[in-house]
Design an enzyme around this catalytic site. Structure first.
Site, PDB file in Angstrom:
ATOM      1  CG  ASP A 216      -2.005  -1.061   1.116  1.00 49.51           C
ATOM      2  OD1 ASP A 216      -2.352  -1.431  -0.022  1.00 49.51           O
ATOM      3  OD2 ASP A 216      -2.486  -1.546   2.155  1.00 49.51           O
TER       4      ASP A 216
ATOM      5  CD  GLU B 213      -8.528  -2.840  -2.221  1.00 49.76           C
ATOM      6  OE1 GLU B 213      -9.130  -3.919  -2.301  1.00 49.76           O
ATOM      7  OE2 GLU B 213      -7.505  -2.687  -1.522  1.00 49.76           O
TER       8      GLU B 213
ATOM      9  CE1 TYR C  74      -5.234 -11.472  -1.021  1.00 47.71           C
ATOM     10  CE2 TYR C  74      -6.095 -13.663  -1.409  1.00 47.71           C
ATOM     11  CZ  TYR C  74      -6.010 -12.530  -0.626  1.00 47.71           C
ATOM     12  OH  TYR C  74      -6.705 -12.465   0.562  1.00 47.71           O
TER      13      TYR C  74
END
Lengths: 418, 418
Positions: free
Chosen positions: B141, B244, B294
């Site tokens: 992130d 997202e 993933y």
């Protein structure tokens, strides 16, 4: 064939290596002193007389096509009707070919394109324009008959096996407190070839993928859930690979959005989230899902070296066949040996390829329907071999060909679709 | 630190290169003659006294961690409460550390883990067990403060830029008769770092991605649709990258499934299909979408060489800091220069990292909110540089480390969670 030019066109869904076929076509023709025109956006460019003169591209640009995914000259989903239904389209194609002295037509596609090439191959004499038509195989679906495999498939197979192996390491490492079930949706409308390739990710007992759902077997929710539950209990997590084309016992696609493409194929997508919902609701397990969609068929960075070599070989053979006047054939891949893998190229009649679909042999599916057999492994393993190098640019990302795309001057009035 | 052992634990979401940090930790400690235990499944293993003796692994196995994605020793999502709320957990951790003469604790994770390491760092004196606690940065992130970037981010950034570039070639080549809008959903709960990295796929006007949707800007459906429509009209197709974590004007996540993980974070997924539906219904354009999930954070095969080098460097520095007794610090990446890119490692106080989140600077977002600025490019470009080699096995796929994972004998009674 008679001395003249070649026309090359790309058709249908593109692949990571279809441009390597294009490069081989152009390079082989150049070596024979023959000029190649490419149709912009596939057969539509041929109908519109929208032709690109590939002789205006440098040798380096053509070589760079080897590592450029997508369809460099443009592709399309446009299926010609039969000459009886729409004679004007065929007449127009013959007019364009004649106007530019094109004596060989190389159509790079799947079984629909083989059908178009076959129909066109029968019209040369009738129209008084001698023409050699060659189908050049390409499809990630691996569903062409005669050929042992299809250029484009090996690379998507490699991407899929690789992704399953990598993502499963991720899932396994966090499964105690996080995701227990990971669902990967892969392409493959009617045949489970890509789903089967996922099986190459692991061979040992309990190695991922633990469950593969094939379109060849009807989806039975209870059996699926029982298998997932037992796998999570035994292994700690469960990797599921689902073909986009799985159907229920009544033969209905699990995820039919209700729209259809130009070939009349249903547009699919979204099987993974549906299965995820089912697992979550029924088994109360944390689920993640992935749908790589176009990423899987454009992943040139992870392409199979075997696939690349075969994509080049069919391009080269197509030109050689055309120059020999071998009308209505397709260069196909013949497997000589499984291990060490040996293959060669041979001509096959287009009539035996057109509009047919190769299903996966039943002996490739495990009896329980959730995995592949050793026979399938023997078939699939060599196709994903080797990593096809892709040079990196100054930005650290792969470099792709940039074509000039110089159009050939028009000689005919504009085409008006029937 | 006092002579003794090191304990290494992985925490939270894993990355393509977290195991390279683990390898550097183990190799550096070995070079100093210090033994490293690894906690199985992160902090849970430490609480359970489930420790792995890394000295039982061969040098080759440890080296192979450099090219193995996922968390080799297991990771977990488990957030310790504060010592005031749950003193028993901290006492248990100190008991385990003392029982095995562990004098350095290396916690490889994000800002939650930095917080845990910080709390633990304050307890050594109180418990009479001198202890050096080091936070080791890791997160796709890229949201840790102080450090210029986070190990793990460069690789997911590279995967994302690469995938956008490749898939857009596919879409572009077929856009006349097939998909006009392609939507890629990427990770990034609260910060749009990964979405921003997609912008590296192209820099020229009208190069993909054409629209990036950031969690930093509220999602305005009309502005989005207008931009997509105009792009399709002008370019022929439109590639959209959506984080997202995008939210509507009221701050609600576009796709909140309603479940939450152990850290209280909402579980996300499915923004891409929602946007696809919107585009289809409102613009009547053919849309495809992809959610690599993933696959993006485990894509070691496409990892950034820069990211790999940084993952190794923080692991090495963490051990050096521990051996020097530098308690409550984290080795962070300091940018010396943008181009040519130069970086170094320096210690930062954990107190300045714990529980904080680095947002993307406003100057990185284009005024229209749909793309990145040249300042963002200068920051991001070096992070995706180079392709980190991953050796292939006989099956043509990358080889991954297989650890023996030999457990250390227990010295304490089993742990019972409070």
């Amino acid at each position: 064939m008679r001395r003249g030019k070649l026309l090359y066109a790309q058709s249908g869904g593109v692949t990571a290596v279809i441009n390597a076929t294009a490069a081989a076509v152009i390079e082989t023709a150049r070596a024979h002193g023959v000029k190649v025109y490419a149709a912009r956006n596939g057969i539509l460019g041929a109908l519109r007389e929208d032709l690109i003169d590939t002789s205006r591209e440098t040798r380096a640009t053509i070589a760079a096509l080897d590592h450029t995914p997508g369809g460099a000259f443009g592709s399309c989903r446009y299926k010609l009707k039969s000459p009886e239904e729409n004679p004007a389209e065929y007449k127009r194609l013959m007019d364009v070919l004649r106007a530019h002295d094109i004596r060989g037509f190389l159509y790079n596609g799947g079984n629909d394109s083989a059908d178009t090439a076959l129909k066109l191959s029968r019209l040369g004499r009738e129209y008084g324009h001698e023409l050699t038509c060659i189908g050049v195989p390409k499809t990630v679906d691996n569903d062409l008959t005669i050929t042992d495999c299809c250029p484009g498939f090996g690379s998507v197979a490699r991407y899929t096996a690789l992704s399953v192996r990598e993502a499963s390491l991720d899932v396994a490492s966090m499964s105690e407190t996080s995701t227990k079930v990971f669902i990967l949706e892969v392409m493959g409308r009617h045949a489970g070839w890509i789903a089967a390739a996922a099986g190459l990710a692991g061979e040992e007992a309990d190695a991922p993928p633990h469950v593969i759902l094939f379109p060849e077997r009807s989806f039975e929710p209870e059996a699926f859930l029982a298998r997932v539950k037992a796998t999570v209990k035994r292994v700690g997590y469960c990797t599921v690979v689902a073909s986009e084309g799985i159907r229920d016992a009544a033969g209905r696609l699990l995820s039919d959005t209700g729209t259809r493409d130009a070939f009349g194929h249903a547009q699919l997508g979204g099987v993974a989230p549906m299965l995820a919902q089912l697992v979550k609701e029924r088994l109360d397990l944390k689920v993640h899902w992935a749908v790589p969609d176009y990423l899987q068929r454009s992943a040139r960075h992870a392409a199979s070296a075997t696939d690349l070599a075969q994509a080049q070989a069919v391009g080269k053979a197509a030109v050689e066949y055309a120059l020999k006047g071998m009308n209505a054939v397709m260069p196909v891949i013949v497997r000589e040996r499984d291990a060490p893998y040996r293959w060669s190229i041979a001509p096959a009649p287009l009539a035996r390829v057109a509009n047919r679909e190769k299903k996966m042999p039943a002996r490739f599916l495990r009896r329980d329907g959730f995995g592949i057999t050793s026979a399938a492994r023997r078939y699939l393993a060599p196709l994903i071999h080797g990593e096809a190098a892709a040079p990196l640019g100054r930005d650290g990302l792969p470099v792709h060909a940039k074509l000039k795309m110089i159009a050939v001057g028009r000689k005919l009035p504009p085409w008006k679709a029937g």
